[in-house]
Design an enzyme around this catalytic site. Structure first.
Site, PDB file in Angstrom:
ATOM      1  NE  ARG A  48      13.847  -2.254   5.517  1.00 17.73           N
ATOM      2  CZ  ARG A  48      13.586  -1.578   6.773  1.00 17.73           C
ATOM      3  NH1 ARG A  48      14.554  -1.669   7.901  1.00 17.73           N
ATOM      4  NH2 ARG A  48      12.397  -1.026   7.021  1.00 17.73           N
ATOM      5  N   GLY A  49      14.878   1.390   4.679  1.00 15.69           N
ATOM      6  CA  GLY A  49      14.163   2.311   5.639  1.00 15.69           C
ATOM      7  C   GLY A  49      14.263   3.824   5.072  1.00 15.69           C
ATOM      8  NE  ARG A  89      14.639  -0.063  -1.913  1.00 12.39           N
ATOM      9  CZ  ARG A  89      13.781  -0.319  -0.919  1.00 12.39           C
ATOM     10  NH1 ARG A  89      14.387  -0.299   0.354  1.00 12.39           N
ATOM     11  NH2 ARG A  89      12.540  -1.147  -0.993  1.00 12.39           N
ATOM     12  CD  GLN A 192      11.068  -5.742   4.632  1.00 15.87           C
ATOM     13  OE1 GLN A 192      10.282  -6.513   4.621  1.00 15.87           O
ATOM     14  NE2 GLN A 192      11.498  -5.080   3.458  1.00 15.87           N
ATOM     15  CG  ASP A 233       9.036   3.754   2.086  1.00 17.44           C
ATOM     16  OD1 ASP A 233       8.054   3.098   2.695  1.00 17.44           O
ATOM     17  OD2 ASP A 233      10.289   3.750   2.073  1.00 17.44           O
ATOM     18  CG  ASN A 243       4.832   2.249   4.979  1.00 15.43           C
ATOM     19  OD1 ASN A 243       5.859   2.719   5.014  1.00 15.43           O
ATOM     20  ND2 ASN A 243       4.261   1.359   5.788  1.00 15.43           N
TER      21      ASN A 243
HETATM   22  O1  MRU Z   1      11.542  -1.813   1.459  1.00 15.76           O
HETATM   23  P1  MRU Z   1      11.889  -1.272   2.924  1.00 15.76           P
HETATM   24  O2  MRU Z   1      12.188  -2.130   3.878  1.00 15.76           O
HETATM   25  O3  MRU Z   1      13.010  -0.164   2.704  1.00 15.76           O
HETATM   26  O4  MRU Z   1      10.587  -0.382   3.169  1.00 15.76           O
HETATM   27  C1  MRU Z   1      10.517   0.185   4.352  1.00 15.76           C
HETATM   28  C2  MRU Z   1       9.307   0.877   4.610  1.00 15.76           C
HETATM   29  O5  MRU Z   1       8.161   0.569   3.858  1.00 15.76           O
HETATM   30  C3  MRU Z   1       9.104   1.666   5.961  1.00 15.76           C
HETATM   31  O6  MRU Z   1       7.991   1.460   6.650  1.00 15.76           O
HETATM   32  C4  MRU Z   1       9.601   3.143   5.585  1.00 15.76           C
HETATM   33  O7  MRU Z   1      10.758   3.344   4.882  1.00 15.76           O
HETATM   34  C5  MRU Z   1       9.417   3.937   6.809  1.00 15.76           C
HETATM   35  S1  MRU Z   1      11.022   3.693   7.647  1.00 15.76           S
HETATM   36  C6  MRU Z   1      10.744   4.881   8.980  1.00 15.76           C
END
Ligand code: MRU
Length: 345
Positions: A48-49, A89, A192, A233, A243
């Site tokens: 993820r991320g 995603r 997270q 994101d 985000n």
């Molecule tokens: O659902 P996730 O855990 O993938 O969401 C991640 C985020 O919202 C992060 O803040 C974003 O991807 C930036 S990661 C450097």
């Protein structure tokens, strides 16, 4: 400070990833050898991320080509598999960006794709460290003394391939001796912040508090933090930023308190083909993530859940966007979009 964590790696025949669903209880690595395993890992947030999704998206094309070879897929089956990875995603543009970056090389063969994918992985740490330096410089120029930072979700090595974006700025401040403390939102519903960001901060010995998401506005208005830093994101051409759900509330509170609200992201997160936040698709996730806690149902059986994974913060609420190329005053109309639209991506 410990060596930066590297949560993804190409083994030669698979993508070895740190399964983030197991943290912080255990360091569990899994090897993804098939497209369906990768798509599953992305869907359940084992991987993820946004920047990390970009890296595994690119490596995923190699995985698909290898699987096509083993299982004698035709070109259409291979393209469908690549498309499945790309769409696993919808909100983080980096996933599609990573796939699209290497896809044109498929005609040149698997090694050309692998080389390009590995370049994305290798470049990520350089990009993140540049973000860290630019962000720390910007903050130090505005906040006297040691800085108290609020952050949301996880933007560290676990969300990238090393170091991190917003957490990269926090790490840089810590390395310079100008960080006092971090308030890490727990980040409901999948924690997270409490599971991943707190784990990374603890690994580096960085002082921090985990707080409930509902505590954040009060922390900001009571003057307990000097700045909020989040990742992204997808950043639309006008600077509107998607985000993790809960980011918008932080931006509103920071505006009211008169403190900076900073977005830190690589330029691969800027999507000039998306005009504004209204055009960003927000991933809706399963109801059980909200209605249950640690696998146990906590809400009444009759209850339904509303579970958007992300929200959109309007550009007018964003003090600065920090990328590897510098800092843009988004609330004053500066976005990297105009310049990026001239650059082949
Ligand atoms: O659902 P996730 O855990 O993938 O969401 C991640 C985020 O919202 C992060 O803040 C974003 O991807 C930036 S990661 C450097």
């Amino acid at each position: 400070m410990t060596e930066p964590l590297r949560p993804i790696e190409w083994t030669g025949s698979s993508i070895r990833v740190l399964d983030q669903t197991a943290l912080p209880s255990g360091l569990v690595y899994v090897s993804l050898e098939r497209v369906e395993q990768l798509v599953d890992a992305i869907s359940r947030l084992a991987v993820r991320g946004a920047p990390q999704l970009g890296a595994v998206g690119a490596l995923g094309v190699v995985l698909a080509m290898d699987q096509a070879e083993r299982e004698a897929w035709d070109w259409l089956q291979l393209q469908a598999a690549v498309q499945e990875i790309r769409g696993a995603r919808p909100t983080a543009v980096n996933l599609a960006w990573g796939v699209d970056r290497v896809r044109p090389l498929m005609a040149q063969g698997r090694d050309a794709v692998l080389e390009a994918a590995q370049a994305i992985v290798a470049d990520d740490e350089r990009i993140n460290r540049a973000i860290g330096r630019h962000g720390a410089d910007w903050i130090e120029a505005r906040v006297p003394g040691r800085v108290r930072v609020l952050t949301h979700c996880n933007t560290g090595a676990l969300a990238t391939t090393a170091w991190g974006t917003a957490l990269g700025i926090i790490r840089e401040l810590w390395a310079r001796g100008t960080l006092e403390v971090v308030f890490a939102d727990e980040t409901r519903p999948l924690l997270q912040g409490a599971r991943l960001t707190a784990w990374e901060l603890a690994q580096d010995g960085i002082p921090h508090f985990v707080q409930a998401d509902g505590a954040a506005a009060s922390t900001i208005l009571r003057g307990l933090v000097d700045v909020a830093i989040i990742g992204a994101d997808r950043i639309a051409a006008n600077g509107d930023t998607a985000n993790k759900i809960g980011s918008l509330g932080l931006a509103l509170a920071c505006k009211d308190a008169g403190i900076p609200f900073i977005v830190a992201a690589p330029e691969s997160t800027v999507d000039v083909s998306t005009a504004s936040g209204d055009d960003i698709e927000i991933e809706m996730r399963g109801e059980a993530e909200v209605l249950s806690f640690a696998g146990v149902r906590v809400a009444p059986e009759a209850s339904r859940a509303h579970n958007p994974a992300f929200d959109v913060t309007p550009a007018r609420l964003i003090s600065a966007l920090v990328t590897e190329d510098g800092v843009f005053a988004v609330d004053e109309g500066q976005t990297p979009a105009a310049r990026l639209s001239d650059v082949p991506r």
